[in-house]
Design an enzyme around this catalytic site. Structure first.
Site, mmCIF file in Angstrom:
data_model
loop_
_atom_site.group_PDB
_atom_site.id
_atom_site.type_symbol
_atom_site.label_atom_id
_atom_site.label_comp_id
_atom_site.label_asym_id
_atom_site.label_seq_id
_atom_site.Cartn_x
_atom_site.Cartn_y
_atom_site.Cartn_z
ATOM 1 N N GLU A 150 -9.054 22.309 25.801
ATOM 2 C CA GLU A 150 -8.210 21.667 26.827
ATOM 3 C C GLU A 150 -8.603 20.214 27.099
ATOM 4 O O GLU A 150 -9.002 19.862 28.217
ATOM 5 C CB GLU A 150 -8.238 22.476 28.125
ATOM 6 C CG GLU A 150 -7.532 23.807 28.001
ATOM 7 C CD GLU A 150 -7.343 24.516 29.338
ATOM 8 O OE1 GLU A 150 -8.096 24.235 30.287
ATOM 9 O OE2 GLU A 150 -6.442 25.362 29.430
ATOM 10 N N CYS A 155 -11.264 8.145 31.341
ATOM 11 C CA CYS A 155 -12.529 7.491 31.649
ATOM 12 C C CYS A 155 -12.296 5.992 31.844
ATOM 13 O O CYS A 155 -11.391 5.418 31.230
ATOM 14 C CB CYS A 155 -13.509 7.724 30.501
ATOM 15 S SG CYS A 155 -15.093 6.894 30.742
ATOM 16 N N GLU A 306 -4.200 31.270 25.474
ATOM 17 C CA GLU A 306 -4.822 31.905 26.639
ATOM 18 C C GLU A 306 -3.742 32.324 27.633
ATOM 19 O O GLU A 306 -2.755 31.612 27.825
ATOM 20 C CB GLU A 306 -5.739 30.914 27.382
ATOM 21 C CG GLU A 306 -6.983 30.479 26.657
ATOM 22 C CD GLU A 306 -7.812 29.509 27.525
ATOM 23 O OE1 GLU A 306 -7.684 29.544 28.754
ATOM 24 O OE2 GLU A 306 -8.560 28.718 26.946
ATOM 25 N N LYS A 355 -16.238 34.316 37.455
ATOM 26 C CA LYS A 355 -16.563 35.743 37.490
ATOM 27 C C LYS A 355 -15.448 36.580 38.105
ATOM 28 O O LYS A 355 -15.394 37.789 37.892
ATOM 29 C CB LYS A 355 -17.903 35.997 38.182
ATOM 30 C CG LYS A 355 -18.027 35.526 39.598
ATOM 31 C CD LYS A 355 -19.444 35.849 40.099
ATOM 32 C CE LYS A 355 -19.762 35.205 41.435
ATOM 33 N NZ LYS A 355 -19.633 33.732 41.451
HETATM 34 C C1 GLA Z 1 -8.665 27.286 30.876
HETATM 35 C C2 GLA Z 1 -9.846 27.180 29.940
HETATM 36 C C3 GLA Z 1 -10.681 28.409 29.882
HETATM 37 C C4 GLA Z 1 -10.810 29.051 31.238
HETATM 38 C C5 GLA Z 1 -9.441 29.321 31.788
HETATM 39 C C6 GLA Z 1 -9.456 30.033 33.123
HETATM 40 O O1 GLA Z 1 -7.484 27.550 30.290
HETATM 41 O O2 GLA Z 1 -9.489 26.801 28.630
HETATM 42 O O3 GLA Z 1 -11.942 28.042 29.388
HETATM 43 O O4 GLA Z 1 -11.517 28.198 32.090
HETATM 44 O O5 GLA Z 1 -8.788 28.103 31.983
HETATM 45 O O6 GLA Z 1 -8.148 30.295 33.568
HETATM 46 ZN ZN ZN Z 2 -15.433 5.733 28.860
#
Ligand code: GLA
Ligand code: ZN
Length: 679
Positions: A150, A155, A306, A355
C-alpha cells in the site's frame, strides 16, 4: 490466468507466522486445508527480521515458512517486505525517514514512513528485492510477487526538494517556462534560481488540503506519485531479472487520492487492491471501485488482494460482516473482474493495533467459529468453480471517465465550493447506471474511446493536451458524451482557458457558461423539464454548483426553476457530427440522473443486462462462447428475478441446477448463471 500453476480463483490471504510460535504453522496448515485455502501472502512486514543490520541477511525464518507452505500445497504471493524499514536503518541513515507536510522530521515508527528519494531507502529496497528473488526464484511455492505494501503518503525533505527541482528542470526546461505555468507573477513569486523553489507544504504554500498555488501543489503531487513509483520500479526490475515469468503486483487502494494509479498500472503486471468498505458504504460505490481497478489495465482481470473476513480494527465502528455478507462481497469482486479472493488476514495477531482485526483463524484458535465456517464454505465453492471464470471479461458500452490529476485540480481549487467532491459527482453518474443494470467501465483519459457508445465525464475540470480533440472525434463518429458544470475550465497546469467556459469543450457542447453559483448545503435550485424526455418530466432538485449557461446552438431540454437565473438552461444537448454532447449544468438528484441515463441508453441501444428488484446487482463476464451472469442480492430479504425467455439453457454454476422463468435469490444470496453466448 495470472499463473498457470494454480488454475482456479486463488483463495487465502495475508499470513504473518513470524508473529507467533513456530509450531502454530502446522495447526494453521491443517485449518487452511479445511477452508480450501491455497494461497498465502507472506513476508509483507519482515524487513527487520530478514536484515538485522546493514550487511547481514537471515532467511532461515522465511525459508521455513515457504517450505512448510509448499509441503502442504499452499502457494505463495511473496512480498518484498519494504513497506516498513528497520529501526536500525532509521537510526544509522536518517535520510530514510520522511519530513511531513508540517515540516517535521519523522522518527522511526509506524510504517510507510520511508522517503521515496532517500538514497539509502532506494539502495536497500533494490538490494533486498534482488536477494529475495534470487533465493526463491525456483521455490515450488512461488506464485506471484507482491512489492512493498500500500504505497502512499508524501515526503517534504531536502532530498525530495532537490529531486523536485530536477524533475521541474526536466519538465519545463527553463525558469521562464516554469514562472509562466506556475503563474508566479501572482503574489510576487517570480523565481530567478531553481534553488529558490521549495516543496509546497505547511511551511510554504499549503494548509490542510488548501494551497495558494494550485500549479505548484499539482506538480508536487505528480512528482511524489512518480517518486514512489520509481521505488516500486526499482524492485520490479530486480524481481524481473531473476524471474521474468512470475507476475509482479503491488496492492492499491481504490480511489486513494495521492497516487495516479493509471500511471502505476503501466508498471504492474497485474492490478491488485484492498477492499475495506464500511457497513454503510453504498454497494454501488464498491462496485465502482472494482470497475476502476479493472479499468487501470484496460479491463484485464485483477486481484482482490485484501478484504476482512469479518470486521476491521481501524474504522470508527468496526461492525461484523453479517452472515453471508463476506461471501456476497467476495463474489461481488469476482463479478466485477477479480480472479482472486484474498483476506487480510489468515490468523489474527495477538498484539499491537491489528489484534481486533478479523481473520479466518480467530484468537480462539480452532475452526468452530461462524467466520471460519463461512470462509470454509466459500473455499469449497471456489474449488468447485475451477478455472471456468478465469480470464473472462466484462463488456461494456458505457464508460465513466475518472482522472487523478483532474481530481487534484478540483480538490486543490480555492473556490467555487468546498461542497464539490469530484469522486461523489463521479459516483452519482455511476450509481445511476448501476441502478439501471447498465454494465459500465471506469476508464482513464488514455483509454480508447471508440470501444464505447456512451462516455460520461463528470466535472471534467482539467483538459489536458489532446483531450478535447479526442472527445470531439468520439462524438463526431456517433458517440454520446455527457459532461457537467465546472468542466473545461483549466489546462494541465491549472491555468484557466480564457474566452469563455467550458473552454476547449465549448464548440462541442454548443454552450457558454457565463458564471458559476455555489449553493450552501441547504440550498437547492430546480431542473424544470421543458418537455417530457423519456421518464423525465416536471421538476427535479439540484445543488452544489449551478453554471449559468447560454445556448450557442445546443438544444435546451430543461431550465432552472428559481433564483435570478430562473429560465436559463440547465440541461442541453448539442448535435455534433454523428453524435451528441450533453451538458448538465448542476448536480441533480438521483431520480433525474436515472431517468436521463435510462432514456439516453434506450435511444443508443445500450441495454440493461436484466431487470431486477432494487438491491439486486447484476454483471456479466464472458469468455469464448460462454457468458456468466452474476446475480447478487444485497437485500436482507429474498428476491425474485424473472429470467427472460431464451433458447439458451441457463445453469446455476454453484448448484448445477438448470434455471428458467422466475427464480428465487436468497437474502444476501448469489447466483452465477452460465449460458452459451447468443450474441
Ligand atoms: C491494509 C494493509 C494491511 C492491514 C490492513 C488492515 O490494507 O495492507 O497490512 O493493515 O490494511 O485492514
Ligand atoms: Zn523525502
Amino acid at each position: 490466468m495470472f499463473n498457470e500453476k494454480l488454475p482456479k480463483i486463488w483463495y487465502g490471504g495475508d499470513y504473518n507466522p513470524e508473529q507467533w510460535d513456530k509450531e502454530v504453522i502446522h495447526e494453521d496448515l491443517r485449518m487452511f486445508k479445511l477452508a480450501g485455502i491455497d494461497v498465502a501472502t507472506v513476508n509483507v512486514f519482515s524487513w527487520a527480521l530478514i536484515q538485522p543490520s546493514e550487511h547481514v541477511y537471515h532467511f532461515d525464518g522465511l525459508d521455513a515458512i515457504m517450505d512448510n507452505l509448499a509441503s502442504k500445497g499452499v502457494s505463495v504471493c511473496l512480498a518484498t517486505s519494504t513497506g516498513a524499514h528497520p529501526a536500525w536503518m532509521a537510526r544509522e541513515f536518517p535520510d530514510v525517514t520522511r519530513v511531513d507536510s508540517e515540516g517535521r522530521k519523522r522518527k522511526f515508527g509506524g510504517r510507510h514512513n520511508s522517503c521515496p528519494n532517500s538514497p539509502t531507502y532506494r539502495k536497500h529496497v533494490a538490494l533486498l528485492a534482488g536477494k529475495i528473488a534470487e533465493r526463491y526464484k525456483d521455490h515450488p511455492a512461488l506464485l506471484m510477487w507482491h512489492v512493498s505494501n500500500e504505497y502512499g503518503g508524501y515526503c517534504y525533505c531536502e532530498n525530495c526538494a532537490a529531486a523536485f527541482r530536477k524533475w521541474l528542470q526536466n519538465r519545463y526546461g527553463s525558469l521562464d517556462k516554469l514562472n509562466k505555468v506556475w503563474y508566479t507573477a501572482f503574489w510576487g513569486h517570480t523565481f530567478y534560481d531553481w534553488e529558490e523553489i521549495v516543496p509546497p507544504n505547511g511551511l510554504s504554500e499549503e494548509w490542510g488540503n488548501r494551497t495558494n498555488f494550485q500549479s505548484i501543489s499539482l506538480d508536487y503531487r505528480r512528482f511524489q506519485s512518480e517518486s514512489l513509483l520509481e521505488c516500486y520500479s526499482l524492485e520490479y526490475d530486480e524481481l524481473k531479472k531473476h524471474t521474468p515469468n512470475i507476475p509482479v503486483t503491488t496492492n492499491l487502494m481504490g480511489f486513494y487520492p495521492e497516487l495516479n494509479y493509471f500511471e502505476w498500472a503501466k508498471r504492474m503486471d497485474v492490478v491488485s487492491w484492498d477492499n475495506y468498505p464500511s457497513l454503510d458504504t453504498p454497494v454501488s460505490f464498491t462496485a465502482m471501485t472494482h470497475d476502476l481497478m479493472r479499468g487501470l489495465k484496460g479491463g484485464q482481470p485483477f486481484m482482490l488482494m485484501e478484504q476482512t473476513p469479518s470486521q476491521q480494527n481501524w474504522q470508527a465502528y468496526n461492525s461484523l460482516k453479517r452472515p453471508g455478507v463476506m461471501r456476497l462481497w467476495s463474489y461481488q469482486a469476482v463479478a466485477h473482474g477479480a480472479d482472486t479472493v484474498l483476506f487480510f488476514q489468515l490468523r489474527r495477531s495477538i498484539g499491537a493495533c491489528e489484534k481486533y482485526h478479523g481473520a479466518v483463524i480467530e484468537h480462539v484458535g480452532h475452526e468452530h467459529t461462524r467466520v471460519f465456517r463461512e470462509c470454509a464454505e466459500l473455499g469449497r465453492e471456489l474449488q468447485l468453480l475451477g478455472d471456468g471464470l478465469l480470464d473472462s471479461r466484462l463488456e461494456s458500452k458505457a464508460a465513466v471517465l475518472y482522472d487523478w490529476e483532474n481530481r487534484w485540480g478540483v480538490e486543490l481549487s480555492s473556490g467555487p465550493s468546498v461542497g464539490l467532491k469530484y469522486v461523489d459527482e463521479v459516483h452519482k453518474y455511476y450509481d445511476a447506471l448501476y441502478q439501471l443494470n447498465i454494465q459500465t467501465d471506469m476508464i482513464g483519459i488514455e483509454e480508447a474511446f471508440e470501444r464505447y457508445d456512451l462516455i460520461i465525464a463528470p466535472v471534467l475540470y482539467m483538459i489536458k493536451p489532446g483531450l478535447a480533440d479526442k472527445i470531439e472525434a468520439f462524438v463526431q463518429r456517433g458517440g454520446t458524451f455527457i459532461t457537467t458544470f465546472f468542466s473545461g475550465i483549466v489546462d494541465e497546469n491549472d491555468i484557466v482557458t480564457t474566452g469563455g467556459y467550458p473552454g476547449k469543450l465549448r464548440p462541442l457542447l454548443g454552450i457558454w457558461s457565463e458564471e458559476i453559483d455555489a449553493l450552501y448545503p441547504d440550498m437547492h435550485n430546480q431542473i424544470v423539464m421543458k418537455t417530457e424526455f423519456g421518464p423525465l418530466s416536471g421538476e427535479y432538485s439540484c445543488n452544489v454548483l449551478c453554471d449559468l449557461i447560454h445556448s450557442e446552438g445546443a438544444e435546451v431540454l430543461a431550465e432552472y426553476g428559481s433564483d435570478f437565473y430562473q429560465g436559463m438552461p440547465v440541461l442541453t444537448r448539442n448535435k455534433f457530427g454523428a453524435g451528441e454532447a450533453w451538458y448538465v449544468a448542476s448536480s441533480p438528484e438521483a431520480s433525474f440522473l436515472q431517468g436521463l441515463l435510462a432514456k439516453i441508453c434506450l435511444d443508443k441501444g445500450i441495454k440493461p443486462l436484466l431487470v431486477t428488484p432494487d438491491g439486486v446487482e447484476v454483471t456479466k463476464r464472458t469468455k469464448n462462447d460462454q457468458s456468466y451472469t452474476f446475480l447478487l442480492n444485497h437485500n436482507a430479504a429474498p428476491a425474485t428475478i424473472h429470467l427472460p425467455e431464451s433458447e439458451v439453457e441457463a445453469t446455476d454454476l454453484l448448484t448445477g441446477n438448470i434455471l428458467s422463468g422466475a427464480i428465487e435469490l436468497a437474502a444476501k444470496g448469489v447466483i452465477i448463471l452460465k449460458q452459451q453466448r447468443n450474441e
